[in-house]
Design a protein around this motif. Sequence first.
Motif, short mmCIF file in Angstrom:
data_model
loop_
_atom_site.label_atom_id
_atom_site.label_comp_id
_atom_site.label_asym_id
_atom_site.label_seq_id
_atom_site.Cartn_x
_atom_site.Cartn_y
_atom_site.Cartn_z
N UNK A 32 9.47 29.57 60.70
CA UNK A 32 9.11 30.50 59.63
C UNK A 32 9.70 31.88 59.85
N UNK A 33 9.64 32.35 61.08
CA UNK A 33 10.21 33.67 61.40
C UNK A 33 11.72 33.67 61.20
N UNK A 34 12.38 32.61 61.66
CA UNK A 34 13.84 32.52 61.50
C UNK A 34 14.20 32.48 60.02
N UNK A 35 13.44 31.74 59.24
CA UNK A 35 13.69 31.68 57.79
C UNK A 35 13.50 33.03 57.13
N UNK A 36 12.48 33.76 57.55
CA UNK A 36 12.23 35.10 56.99
C UNK A 36 13.35 36.07 57.36
N UNK A 37 13.80 36.00 58.58
CA UNK A 37 14.91 36.87 59.00
C UNK A 37 16.17 36.55 58.21
N UNK A 38 16.44 35.26 58.01
CA UNK A 38 17.61 34.86 57.23
C UNK A 38 17.51 35.38 55.80
N UNK A 39 16.33 35.25 55.19
CA UNK A 39 16.15 35.74 53.82
C UNK A 39 16.32 37.26 53.75
N UNK A 40 15.83 37.98 54.75
CA UNK A 40 15.98 39.43 54.77
C UNK A 40 17.45 39.82 54.87
N UNK A 41 18.18 39.18 55.77
CA UNK A 41 19.60 39.49 55.93
C UNK A 41 20.36 39.15 54.65
N UNK A 43 19.19 39.11 51.60
CA UNK A 43 18.83 40.12 50.61
C UNK A 43 19.61 41.42 50.81
N UNK A 44 19.72 41.85 52.06
CA UNK A 44 20.47 43.08 52.35
C UNK A 44 21.94 42.92 51.97
N UNK A 45 22.51 41.75 52.27
CA UNK A 45 23.92 41.50 51.93
C UNK A 45 24.11 41.53 50.41
N UNK A 46 23.20 40.94 49.67
CA UNK A 46 23.31 40.92 48.21
C UNK A 46 23.21 42.34 47.65
N UNK A 47 22.27 43.13 48.15
CA UNK A 47 22.13 44.51 47.67
C UNK A 47 23.38 45.31 47.99
N UNK A 48 23.91 45.18 49.19
CA UNK A 48 25.14 45.90 49.55
C UNK A 48 26.31 45.47 48.67
N UNK A 49 26.40 44.18 48.40
CA UNK A 49 27.49 43.71 47.53
C UNK A 49 27.36 44.30 46.13
N UNK A 50 26.15 44.37 45.62
CA UNK A 50 25.96 44.97 44.29
C UNK A 50 26.32 46.45 44.28
N UNK A 51 25.95 47.17 45.32
CA UNK A 51 26.29 48.59 45.41
C UNK A 51 27.81 48.76 45.46
#
Length: 67
Positions: A32-41, A43-51
């Motif tokens: 669960x922790x690994x999955x959450x970390x993957x989702x966070x990373x 999300x950050x990549x998607x936001x940076x790509x949009x910016x």
Amino acid sequence: MSTKQISRIVVLLAVVISCVVLLVKLIQGTAGIVGSIFNTILGIVVVLALVIIVIWMFAYAKKMRKK
């Protein structure tokens, strides 16, 4: 078998089952922790790509306006 031997076997089985359940819960928690970390990373990549896309769009529009 005496009552003492049966009680020892029952206690030993309870300890073994408890250890197995604890191990399974620890593995599930880690997954669960690994999955959450993957989702966070992700999300950050998607936001940076949009910016980056928005900055590129404005730079391109500014460049095309000057012509």
